[in-house]
Design an enzyme around this catalytic site. Sequence first.
Site, PDB file in Angstrom:
ATOM      1  N   ASP A 104       0.868  -1.165   0.000  1.00 12.60           N
ATOM      2  CA  ASP A 104       0.000   0.000   0.000  1.00 12.60           C
ATOM      3  C   ASP A 104       0.911   1.221   0.000  1.00 12.60           C
ATOM      4  O   ASP A 104       1.725   1.395   0.916  1.00 12.60           O
ATOM      5  CB  ASP A 104      -0.853  -0.032   1.286  1.00 12.60           C
ATOM      6  CG  ASP A 104      -2.223   0.573   1.101  1.00 12.60           C
ATOM      7  OD1 ASP A 104      -2.282   1.666   0.534  1.00 12.60           O
ATOM      8  OD2 ASP A 104      -3.206  -0.038   1.557  1.00 12.60           O
ATOM      9  N   ASP A 206      -3.033   4.653  -2.206  1.00  9.27           N
ATOM     10  CA  ASP A 206      -4.067   5.217  -1.332  1.00  9.27           C
ATOM     11  C   ASP A 206      -4.568   6.569  -1.865  1.00  9.27           C
ATOM     12  O   ASP A 206      -3.760   7.419  -2.265  1.00  9.27           O
ATOM     13  CB  ASP A 206      -3.451   5.393   0.066  1.00  9.27           C
ATOM     14  CG  ASP A 206      -4.481   5.751   1.117  1.00  9.27           C
ATOM     15  OD1 ASP A 206      -5.381   4.934   1.362  1.00  9.27           O
ATOM     16  OD2 ASP A 206      -4.394   6.861   1.682  1.00  9.27           O
ATOM     17  N   GLU A 269      -6.570   3.738  -5.724  1.00 10.51           N
ATOM     18  CA  GLU A 269      -7.819   3.919  -4.972  1.00 10.51           C
ATOM     19  C   GLU A 269      -8.430   5.248  -5.419  1.00 10.51           C
ATOM     20  O   GLU A 269      -7.869   6.312  -5.161  1.00 10.51           O
ATOM     21  CB  GLU A 269      -7.579   3.945  -3.461  1.00 10.51           C
ATOM     22  CG  GLU A 269      -8.908   3.922  -2.713  1.00 10.51           C
ATOM     23  CD  GLU A 269      -8.875   4.489  -1.299  1.00 10.51           C
ATOM     24  OE1 GLU A 269      -9.873   4.340  -0.591  1.00 10.51           O
ATOM     25  OE2 GLU A 269      -7.859   5.087  -0.900  1.00 10.51           O
ATOM     26  N   HIS A 331     -11.263  -2.818   4.159  1.00  6.96           N
ATOM     27  CA  HIS A 331     -11.111  -2.417   5.563  1.00  6.96           C
ATOM     28  C   HIS A 331     -11.860  -1.125   5.854  1.00  6.96           C
ATOM     29  O   HIS A 331     -11.902  -0.678   6.988  1.00  6.96           O
ATOM     30  CB  HIS A 331      -9.619  -2.253   5.874  1.00  6.96           C
ATOM     31  CG  HIS A 331      -8.998  -1.147   5.063  1.00  6.96           C
ATOM     32  ND1 HIS A 331      -8.891  -1.188   3.690  1.00  6.96           N
ATOM     33  CD2 HIS A 331      -8.472   0.039   5.426  1.00  6.96           C
ATOM     34  CE1 HIS A 331      -8.332  -0.082   3.254  1.00  6.96           C
ATOM     35  NE2 HIS A 331      -8.060   0.684   4.290  1.00  6.96           N
ATOM     36  N   ASP A 332     -12.412  -0.479   4.813  1.00  2.00           N
ATOM     37  CA  ASP A 332     -13.169   0.756   5.019  1.00  2.00           C
ATOM     38  C   ASP A 332     -14.678   0.531   4.911  1.00  2.00           C
ATOM     39  O   ASP A 332     -15.460   1.298   5.469  1.00  2.00           O
ATOM     40  CB  ASP A 332     -12.786   1.802   3.953  1.00  2.00           C
ATOM     41  CG  ASP A 332     -11.346   2.268   4.066  1.00  2.00           C
ATOM     42  OD1 ASP A 332     -10.797   2.247   5.192  1.00  2.00           O
ATOM     43  OD2 ASP A 332     -10.760   2.635   3.032  1.00  2.00           O
TER      44      ASP A 332
HETATM   45  C1  NOJ Z   1      -8.043   5.300   2.388  1.00  2.00           C
HETATM   46  C2  NOJ Z   1      -7.763   4.137   3.283  1.00  2.00           C
HETATM   47  O1  NOJ Z   1      -8.309   2.982   2.711  1.00  2.00           O
HETATM   48  C3  NOJ Z   1      -8.347   4.468   4.628  1.00  2.00           C
HETATM   49  O2  NOJ Z   1      -8.329   3.369   5.502  1.00  2.00           O
HETATM   50  C4  NOJ Z   1      -7.569   5.637   5.202  1.00  2.00           C
HETATM   51  O3  NOJ Z   1      -8.140   6.035   6.421  1.00  2.00           O
HETATM   52  C5  NOJ Z   1      -7.579   6.822   4.237  1.00  2.00           C
HETATM   53  N1  NOJ Z   1      -7.302   6.426   2.884  1.00  2.00           N
HETATM   54  C6  NOJ Z   1      -6.533   7.814   4.618  1.00  2.00           C
HETATM   55  O4  NOJ Z   1      -5.268   7.312   4.301  1.00  2.00           O
END
Ligand code: NOJ
Length: 552
Positions: A104, A206, A269, A331-332
Amino acid sequence: MWYEGQSRATWWERGVIYQVYPRSFQDSDSDGVGDLAGIESRLDYLAELGIDAIWLSPIYPSPMADFGYDVADYCGIDSMFGDLAGFDRLLAAVHARGLKLLLDFVPNHSSDQHPWFIESRVSRDNPKRDWYIWREPAPDGGPPNNWISDFGGSSWEWDDTTSQYYLHAFLKSQPDLNWRNPNLRDAMMAVLRFWLDRGVDGFRIDVLWHIIKDADLPDNPINAAWTPGLTQRDRLIQLHSTDQPEAHAIAAEFRDLADSYGDRVLIGEICLPDDRLARWYGTMDRPQVHLPVNFHLVESAWNAASLKRMIADYEASLPSWGWPNWVHGSHDARRIAARVGEAQARVAAMLLLTLRGTPTLFQGDEIGIGEVTIPPDRVRDPQDLRQPGLGIGRDRSRTPIPWDASAYAGFSSVDPWLPLNDDWRVRNVATQLRDSSSLLSLYRSLLALRRSHHALSIGDFTLIDSAHDVLAYVRRHSGECLLIAMNLSDQTQPLSLSQSLTQSLPKDSRRVEVLSSTLLPSTVVPSTLLHRPLDEPLAPNEGLVLRLKEIH
Ligand code: NOJ
């Protein structure tokens, strides 16, 4: 380790990616948090599951304010996870199993504990000052503009030492880096080279669409559709703070570098509507990321009509050189099984693994972890803590993997950093491996099917008309034709296929071969030659992969 008669497709087009959230995969040193040695000890599980690549959420040194997405050293490993030697061992062990490893990369912001930021905030003339985004206050002494952080509150933090504000799209302990500064850019490209030289197979990048902001930092427009149930961030439209034209040039630079190393992949992302998402593929002459992440399965309403429309729109938006991708958990995001229920989680597995494009599977979704109770005193997610009551907490998707029914589910020998899923004594990997009707067995059989049928991994894709709450499409490759039909409801549904499809089949092929069924144990299909009439209705929650014979 791929197919006989290799096709032109690359590993990241044919393959399936599995997201490991390292804090919650396997603890090897009894601190209640997962680590690299733990991941290494579970690699056989992943290889036997049948995935092709592992993406690790951040493992770099970090104060963990955002659980690793606040990086304090881009070229190290947090001691909680191990060290560089342990990383090299893990990478070698992954490669020895014919798998790939992706890291990542977090380019939009660092931790406020990163030495670059510590220097940057010392004085206005520090050489690293311009590596971050510092501004004078507005005339009234308030923040320079109206931007709102994704985690709530202003995106600007006042710094007493130098009497200026700095920008942070996330926590104030995650200052945004300034990609307009050439030295910062060079330093970040060196970070990518550091890991590519070590042999990693690519990166998930990210919040790539945040990476650079409008140079004038104008106010963002007000979102007229905002209601109090939405997050603070949604009060504004992120017109000037995200998706800037210059960001595409940066993505193209990343791609040049990745391509200079050969067969590597970049996954961006990016949360944007189709037309703007597609631009991140770049052009044929100047490509950007290989896979701009498609979050539509996470966002779409779960019914056949919405999914059909969404899939058609996404497919239509892709440039001819753009390879699709799909994800239904992370994970989000809320767990897919919590969102669609246990029966439909099986349909979701079939959908994810049979659509055209690279699937990413999030750890724990293969055993159907659903809603998890996080007692208020155990909430850890900063986004949830800062905006409670909105139901946006991410801890519920980050709970440790329950490996078996022993103490702490075989994840650790101490109480883990987040609670286990409430039903871990019955819903765990060991139990599901023994049960040929389990969701895990279904995932394993679908992954094996995908591997043995090019039509599923790289075949053409055609949505077909189907009635009621049924989603159906055909995948074709080298003379093989597979029909995937899924009942999105808990009622029996006729499989009324369009005449054009049924007419193209010879009469004797109306009884078709069943290659996979969401309702049958993996010991029955595909090992037994099962047939069924093509016009037989779909049982509630039934999903099927059927092999059709075609008239040529
Ligand atoms: C996206 C990530 O997937 C998330 O978990 C994170 O909090 C934010 N970017 C900030 O880096």
